[in-house]
Design a protein around this motif. Structure first.
Motif, short mmCIF file in Angstrom:
data_model
loop_
_atom_site.label_atom_id
_atom_site.label_comp_id
_atom_site.label_asym_id
_atom_site.label_seq_id
_atom_site.Cartn_x
_atom_site.Cartn_y
_atom_site.Cartn_z
N PHE A 146 35.88 -25.46 7.44
CA PHE A 146 36.87 -26.50 7.75
C PHE A 146 38.28 -26.08 7.32
O PHE A 146 39.13 -26.94 7.04
CB PHE A 146 36.53 -27.83 7.07
N SER A 147 38.56 -24.79 7.29
CA SER A 147 39.83 -24.34 6.70
C SER A 147 41.06 -24.91 7.41
O SER A 147 42.01 -25.35 6.75
CB SER A 147 39.89 -22.81 6.68
N SER A 148 41.07 -24.94 8.74
CA SER A 148 42.23 -25.47 9.46
C SER A 148 42.36 -26.97 9.26
O SER A 148 43.47 -27.50 9.12
CB SER A 148 42.11 -25.16 10.96
N PHE A 149 41.23 -27.65 9.22
CA PHE A 149 41.21 -29.09 8.99
C PHE A 149 41.75 -29.42 7.60
O PHE A 149 42.57 -30.33 7.43
CB PHE A 149 39.78 -29.60 9.15
N THR A 191 32.79 -20.97 14.78
CA THR A 191 33.91 -21.86 15.04
C THR A 191 33.60 -22.74 16.24
O THR A 191 33.27 -22.23 17.31
CB THR A 191 35.22 -21.10 15.29
N GLN A 192 33.67 -24.05 16.03
CA GLN A 192 33.61 -24.99 17.13
C GLN A 192 35.03 -25.33 17.56
O GLN A 192 35.98 -25.18 16.78
CB GLN A 192 32.90 -26.28 16.69
N GLY A 241 40.97 -24.94 22.02
CA GLY A 241 41.11 -26.26 21.42
C GLY A 241 41.36 -26.18 19.93
O GLY A 241 41.73 -25.13 19.40
N LEU A 242 41.16 -27.29 19.25
CA LEU A 242 41.34 -27.34 17.80
C LEU A 242 40.10 -26.76 17.12
O LEU A 242 38.98 -27.16 17.43
CB LEU A 242 41.55 -28.78 17.33
N PRO A 243 40.28 -25.82 16.18
CA PRO A 243 39.13 -25.13 15.58
C PRO A 243 38.52 -25.89 14.40
O PRO A 243 39.22 -26.51 13.61
CB PRO A 243 39.74 -23.82 15.09
N ILE A 248 28.89 -19.77 6.67
CA ILE A 248 27.50 -20.04 6.33
C ILE A 248 26.90 -18.85 5.58
O ILE A 248 26.84 -17.74 6.12
CB ILE A 248 26.64 -20.33 7.58
N LEU A 249 26.47 -19.09 4.36
CA LEU A 249 25.80 -18.06 3.57
C LEU A 249 24.29 -18.20 3.77
O LEU A 249 23.70 -19.23 3.44
CB LEU A 249 26.15 -18.21 2.09
N ASN A 250 23.67 -17.17 4.33
CA ASN A 250 22.22 -17.13 4.52
C ASN A 250 21.57 -16.43 3.33
O ASN A 250 22.05 -15.41 2.88
CB ASN A 250 21.88 -16.38 5.81
#
Length: 255
Positions: A146-149, A191-192, A241-243, A248-250
């Motif tokens: 969520f860095s940009s958020f 990234t969504q 769009g907005l990223p 995610i650490l597996n």
């Protein structure tokens, strides 16, 4: 110190998300697929911690003779029972698994570990319930998510509007405090993209990931604050769009 009512508050968020969870769980399906790819081909007894509304149950059942689902949110378990009434579903949490010692061959946990307050205790619980040679395949959200958020909110005020994410190194240190035979880690970035801030926030809320340990000064989401957030977020817009970033650490562990 563990915040008062922390687990009940997390459970409430996921209870609210249960009804519409599947329609927002694109990232969860992607990360579950990765965990399955590093999991064992066969397990006699599989434990799905944070099973949600039986999101990955069908896939786990192809590799296990016996399946047990555990979730902190009763509404999630109610949805799971609708699809799999023949299976066992237990209300419980990572830090106090309702499972006997040395009874599980495989622990699977997709994006539930980040809701743990005491990670070392949770891993001790995993170690306790696993048989010798048992496998853990889990993942967790780490710093960078969520860095940009988050940066956009920081331009509006200095309050916390998302969960605080641990660093990958910090998680690895806590996990490896136990005497695992082996411990393997890998980091994935996803990234969504969303057309607007409202849709992005609905997506976060839709999978129950909007819980924040708020203070009484956290403030309400007013129309003005939303406009400020939208304005700040525009600087991160791409052609897609907005990223919304996910780090995610597996983790794969063998007892």
């Amino acid at each position: 110190m563990k915040p008062m009512n922390f687990q009940p508050a997390v459970a409430r968020q996921f209870n609210k998300a249960a009804k519409h969870y599947h329609q927002h769980a694109d990232i969860q399906r992607l990360t579950a697929s990765k965990l399955l790819s590093i999991g064992p081909d066969y397990a006699s007894n599989a434990l799905d911690v944070g099973c949600g509304p039986a999101s990955t149950t069908a896939d786990i059942l192809t590799r296990a003779d016996n399946y047990l689902g555990v979730d902190i949110a009763q509404a999630m378990l109610s949805k799971a029972v609708e699809d799999y009434p023949q299976l066992t579903w237990l209300n419980g949490e990572w830090e106090a698994l309702p499972i006997a010692d040395n009874t599980v061959d495989w622990i699977f946990a997709n994006l539930s570990m980040q809701w743990v307050h005491d990670l070392e205790r949770a891993m001790s619980e995993a170690y306790r319930v696993l048989k010798p040679g048992g496998v853990v395949t889990v993942n967790t959200v780490v710093e960078g998510t969520f860095s940009s958020f988050i940066k956009s909110w920081n331009a509006v005020d200095d309050l916390q509007h998302t969960q605080a994410f641990q660093t990958a190194d910090g998680v690895q240190k806590e996990v490896t405090a136990l005497n695992w035979q082996s411990a393997d880690f890998s980091l994935d970035q996803h990234t969504q993209h969303f057309s607007n801030v409202r849709d992005l926030m609905v997506s976060i809320k839709g999978v129950g990931a909007n819980y924040v340990r708020r203070t009484e000064h956290a403030g309400l989401m007013t129309h003005r604050r939303l406009q400020q957030l939208e304005s700040a977020f525009e600087r991160y817009r791409t052609m897609k769009g907005l990223p919304l970033e996910w780090s995610i650490l597996n983790i794969k562990l063998i007892k």
